[in-house]
Design a protein around this motif. Structure first.
Motif, PDB file in Angstrom:
ATOM      1  N   VAL A 324       0.810  -1.217   0.000  1.00 39.03           N
ATOM      2  CA  VAL A 324       0.000   0.000   0.000  1.00 39.03           C
ATOM      3  C   VAL A 324       0.846   1.271   0.000  1.00 39.03           C
ATOM      4  N   GLY A 325       2.105   1.181   0.472  1.00 35.83           N
ATOM      5  CA  GLY A 325       2.974   2.352   0.459  1.00 35.83           C
ATOM      6  C   GLY A 325       2.612   3.371   1.520  1.00 35.83           C
ATOM      7  N   VAL A 326       3.206   4.540   1.393  1.00 36.48           N
ATOM      8  CA  VAL A 326       3.003   5.636   2.344  1.00 36.48           C
ATOM      9  C   VAL A 326       2.846   6.920   1.543  1.00 36.48           C
ATOM     10  N   CYS A 327       1.890   7.753   1.906  1.00 32.62           N
ATOM     11  CA  CYS A 327       1.733   9.028   1.201  1.00 32.62           C
ATOM     12  C   CYS A 327       2.820  10.005   1.655  1.00 32.62           C
ATOM     13  N   GLU A 328       3.070  11.013   0.833  1.00 34.27           N
ATOM     14  CA  GLU A 328       4.173  11.950   1.066  1.00 34.27           C
ATOM     15  C   GLU A 328       4.086  12.608   2.437  1.00 34.27           C
ATOM     16  N   GLN A 329       2.886  13.022   2.840  1.00 37.08           N
ATOM     17  CA  GLN A 329       2.745  13.744   4.103  1.00 37.08           C
ATOM     18  C   GLN A 329       3.008  12.852   5.312  1.00 37.08           C
ATOM     19  N   ASP A 330       2.855  11.524   5.142  1.00 39.02           N
ATOM     20  CA  ASP A 330       3.116  10.600   6.245  1.00 39.02           C
ATOM     21  C   ASP A 330       4.565  10.143   6.297  1.00 39.02           C
ATOM     22  N   SER A 331       5.362  10.519   5.277  1.00 39.11           N
ATOM     23  CA  SER A 331       6.738  10.021   5.212  1.00 39.11           C
ATOM     24  C   SER A 331       7.687  10.789   6.130  1.00 39.11           C
ATOM     25  N   ALA A 332       7.298  12.005   6.519  1.00 39.01           N
ATOM     26  CA  ALA A 332       8.161  12.803   7.394  1.00 39.01           C
ATOM     27  C   ALA A 332       8.340  12.098   8.736  1.00 39.01           C
ATOM     28  N   TRP A 369      17.265   6.048   3.903  1.00 42.10           N
ATOM     29  CA  TRP A 369      16.266   6.982   3.380  1.00 42.10           C
ATOM     30  C   TRP A 369      15.164   6.208   2.664  1.00 42.10           C
ATOM     31  N   VAL A 370      14.117   6.914   2.270  1.00 43.41           N
ATOM     32  CA  VAL A 370      12.958   6.287   1.640  1.00 43.41           C
ATOM     33  C   VAL A 370      12.685   6.952   0.303  1.00 43.41           C
ATOM     34  N   ASP A 371      12.199   6.169  -0.648  1.00 42.91           N
ATOM     35  CA  ASP A 371      11.834   6.676  -1.978  1.00 42.91           C
ATOM     36  C   ASP A 371      10.362   6.356  -2.230  1.00 42.91           C
ATOM     37  N   LEU A 372       9.569   7.405  -2.451  1.00 48.09           N
ATOM     38  CA  LEU A 372       8.133   7.226  -2.685  1.00 48.09           C
ATOM     39  C   LEU A 372       7.758   7.504  -4.138  1.00 48.09           C
ATOM     40  N   SER A 373       8.765   7.549  -5.014  1.00 43.15           N
ATOM     41  CA  SER A 373       8.496   7.969  -6.395  1.00 43.15           C
ATOM     42  C   SER A 373       7.819   6.887  -7.242  1.00 43.15           C
ATOM     43  N   GLY A 374       7.843   5.638  -6.787  1.00 44.66           N
ATOM     44  CA  GLY A 374       7.218   4.558  -7.551  1.00 44.66           C
ATOM     45  C   GLY A 374       5.705   4.682  -7.582  1.00 44.66           C
ATOM     46  N   SER A 375       5.093   4.038  -8.566  1.00 43.20           N
ATOM     47  CA  SER A 375       3.630   4.109  -8.695  1.00 43.20           C
ATOM     48  C   SER A 375       2.926   3.283  -7.631  1.00 43.20           C
ATOM     49  N   LYS A 376       3.676   2.352  -7.024  1.00 42.52           N
ATOM     50  CA  LYS A 376       3.055   1.470  -6.045  1.00 42.52           C
ATOM     51  C   LYS A 376       4.097   1.065  -5.007  1.00 42.52           C
ATOM     52  N   GLY A 377       3.637   0.901  -3.772  1.00 45.28           N
ATOM     53  CA  GLY A 377       4.536   0.421  -2.733  1.00 45.28           C
ATOM     54  C   GLY A 377       5.513   1.466  -2.250  1.00 45.28           C
ATOM     55  N   ILE A 378       6.615   0.998  -1.686  1.00 44.97           N
ATOM     56  CA  ILE A 378       7.607   1.874  -1.083  1.00 44.97           C
ATOM     57  C   ILE A 378       8.974   1.212  -1.198  1.00 44.97           C
ATOM     58  N   THR A 379      10.027   2.025  -1.289  1.00 40.18           N
ATOM     59  CA  THR A 379      11.389   1.497  -1.361  1.00 40.18           C
ATOM     60  C   THR A 379      12.239   2.156  -0.287  1.00 40.18           C
ATOM     61  N   PHE A 380      12.843   1.336   0.561  1.00 36.53           N
ATOM     62  CA  PHE A 380      13.773   1.819   1.569  1.00 36.53           C
ATOM     63  C   PHE A 380      15.197   1.535   1.098  1.00 36.53           C
ATOM     64  N   GLU A 401      26.337  15.506   8.825  1.00 39.32           N
ATOM     65  CA  GLU A 401      26.060  15.905   7.452  1.00 39.32           C
ATOM     66  C   GLU A 401      24.901  15.095   6.887  1.00 39.32           C
ATOM     67  N   GLN A 402      24.894  13.785   7.195  1.00 36.33           N
ATOM     68  CA  GLN A 402      23.851  12.907   6.654  1.00 36.33           C
ATOM     69  C   GLN A 402      22.480  13.292   7.179  1.00 36.33           C
ATOM     70  N   SER A 403      22.435  13.723   8.449  1.00 37.55           N
ATOM     71  CA  SER A 403      21.139  14.013   9.064  1.00 37.55           C
ATOM     72  C   SER A 403      20.468  15.245   8.472  1.00 37.55           C
ATOM     73  N   ASN A 404      21.218  16.020   7.663  1.00 42.86           N
ATOM     74  CA  ASN A 404      20.643  17.229   7.064  1.00 42.86           C
ATOM     75  C   ASN A 404      19.900  16.968   5.765  1.00 42.86           C
ATOM     76  N   GLY A 405      19.939  15.746   5.232  1.00 35.87           N
ATOM     77  CA  GLY A 405      19.281  15.454   3.952  1.00 35.87           C
ATOM     78  C   GLY A 405      18.549  14.141   3.983  1.00 35.87           C
ATOM     79  N   THR A 406      17.772  13.883   2.945  1.00 28.92           N
ATOM     80  CA  THR A 406      16.986  12.654   2.912  1.00 28.92           C
ATOM     81  C   THR A 406      17.676  11.543   2.149  1.00 28.92           C
ATOM     82  N   ARG A 407      18.529  11.916   1.177  1.00 24.99           N
ATOM     83  CA  ARG A 407      19.206  10.874   0.425  1.00 24.99           C
ATOM     84  C   ARG A 407      20.681  11.227   0.264  1.00 24.99           C
ATOM     85  N   LYS A 408      21.408  11.039   1.330  1.00 23.15           N
ATOM     86  CA  LYS A 408      22.848  11.263   1.304  1.00 23.15           C
ATOM     87  C   LYS A 408      23.529   9.967   1.707  1.00 23.15           C
ATOM     88  N   LEU A 409      24.517   9.570   0.925  1.00 20.18           N
ATOM     89  CA  LEU A 409      25.203   8.323   1.213  1.00 20.18           C
ATOM     90  C   LEU A 409      26.129   8.476   2.416  1.00 20.18           C
TER      91      LEU A 409
END
Length: 409
Positions: A324-332, A369-380, A401-409
């Motif tokens: 079912v995934g997660v909507c953008e507003q619930d991802s924070a 981090w999490v990626d919600l860009s897919g059409s279905k589900g969720i990717t961690f 440094e990592q804690s300041n962004g959502t997708r930093k290696l």
């Protein structure tokens, strides 16, 4: 002896007056030597001080610049002597600098204060500034001497401490809140059972016992996850060669019955690496993410896929599901302790699983981090550094440094 006799003796022996003058000159010379030595020592102290010590005229032209200033700001003495102080003052602090120079010129006292300066590399530094007026022989103020201490790291440490205190407060409140509800439930149900045991029908007793069991399971789960979360922060890592393929086989065995019952396929790539990491911790990350997908994927879930990419400095893994995934507003705040999104309602859990994932990744100089860009589900995603030889200080900077962004290696 009368005056006339003394004058007569001096005329007869002129060396007496000369000797006295020589003695006076020797005393004066000794005095000036001592003063020179004292000034020389003070000059060495000023020159070699760890604090920046500068002199500037009342228009801000720099006329003296010690080694501490060179170290803090990055300008050599030759470079600094061609500058005006306003060239190393950030734009929003220029009025403040003009004001204190104006006060000094008028003979007013300026107390030490906190301000900011601009280093040669463009970095803005937090500075504790002490100002001393300098006078000429006529008693007029002609210049300003400043002692400037770099307090940037101290300020960052204070801010980090404040944030940590707030985190501990929130953490304590969340623990209290999450432990209180099942504990009260167990207390009330058991009290009701004891009170009405003789008059209570058997099916009602069974219902109460099931509710007590569920509440106690919730307590046990939360306490176990709290223990894991704390241990991941405090326990030293055992870095060894870890075959991710072997770990995945262990995971598949653990989840075999749940995957089969839910009719979910677990897809695994063939080219998984061997990496340097703490084996138990990496196992825990993958286990938590697959458990998370099975718990919250919903009825639509039919597939969980493990992915891998190799980057220059990190191994990057992904766990994707088609639930079912997660909507953008619930991802924070997904990775914050005790944060649970709407799809978690009605599903037992501690709210610590993803917080543990991020903590482990950061302890391995990576991130999650999490990626919600897919059409279905969720990717961690989570990343693990290829080399874990960073110094403790650099590791701390890396995590900040990592804690300041959502997708930093």
């Amino acid at each position: 002896m009368d005056t006339r006799a003394k004058q007569t003796k001096l005329k007869k022996d002129p060396c007496i007056g000369l000797r006295k003058r020589i003695e006076e000159l020797e005393r004066e010379l000794t005095f000036f030597r001592e003063k020179y030595s004292e000034n020389e020592r003070l000059a060495i102290v000023v020159r070699d001080s760890n604090d920046a010590i500068t002199v500037q005229d009342l228009q801000g032209k720099i006329t003296a610049w010690n080694r501490g200033a060179e170290r803090i700001y990055g300008y050599t003495e030759d470079e600094a002597l061609r500058l005006n102080i306003f060239e190393i003052v950030p734009e929003d602090k220029k009025n403040e600098a003009r004001e204190f120079l104006g006060k000094i010129a008028k003979g007013k006292t300026v107390d030490s204060f906190e301000t900011q300066r601009l280093a040669k590399n463009g970095k803005i530094l937090d500075i504790w500034l002490t100002v001393t007026p300098l006078f000429d022989n006529a008693g007029r103020i002609t210049a300003v001497a400043t002692t400037e201490r770099d307090i940037t790291e101290r300020k960052q440490a204070q801010e980090s401490l404040r944030n940590r205190i707030e985190t501990i407060k929130l953490f304590s409140y969340s623990v209290f809140h999450d432990l209180k509800n099942p504990a009260i439930s167990i207390h009330n149900l058991s009290k009701r059972l004891l009170r009405d045991l003789k008059e209570t029908p058997k099916d009602t007793i069974e219902k109460y016992c099931q509710q007590i069991h569920r509440s106690s399971e919730q307590l046990v789960c939360l306490v176990e996850q709290l223990n894991v979360f704390i241990s991941e922060r405090e326990t030293p890592r055992t870095i060894e060669s870890v075959s991710v393929s072997v770990l995945i086989e262990t995971i598949k065995d653990e989840f075999a019955s749940r995957l089969e019952a839910a009719k979910v396929n677990l897809l695994v790539p063939a080219d998984l690496p061997t990496l340097k990491a703490d084996r138990i911790s990496i196992l825990r990350i993958i286990r938590n993410l697959i458990d998370n997908a099975l718990k919250y994927g919903g009825k639509e879930l039919s597939e969980i896929e493990i992915g891998y990419e190799e980057h220059d400095q990190h191994h990057v893994f992904s766990i994707r599901d088609n639930g079912v995934g997660v909507c953008e507003q619930d991802s924070a705040g997904l990775f914050e302790p005790f944060k649970r999104h709407k799809s978690a309602q009605g599903v037992s859990g501690s709210g610590l699983g993803l917080a543990i994932v991020r903590e482990i990744a950061q302890q391995h100089c990576g991130n999650a981090w999490v990626d919600l860009s897919g059409s279905k589900g969720i990717t961690f995603y989570f990343s693990i550094a290829k080399s874990l030889s960073l110094s403790p200080r650099r590791l701390k900077e890396n995590i900040l440094e990592q804690s300041n962004g959502t997708r930093k290696l």
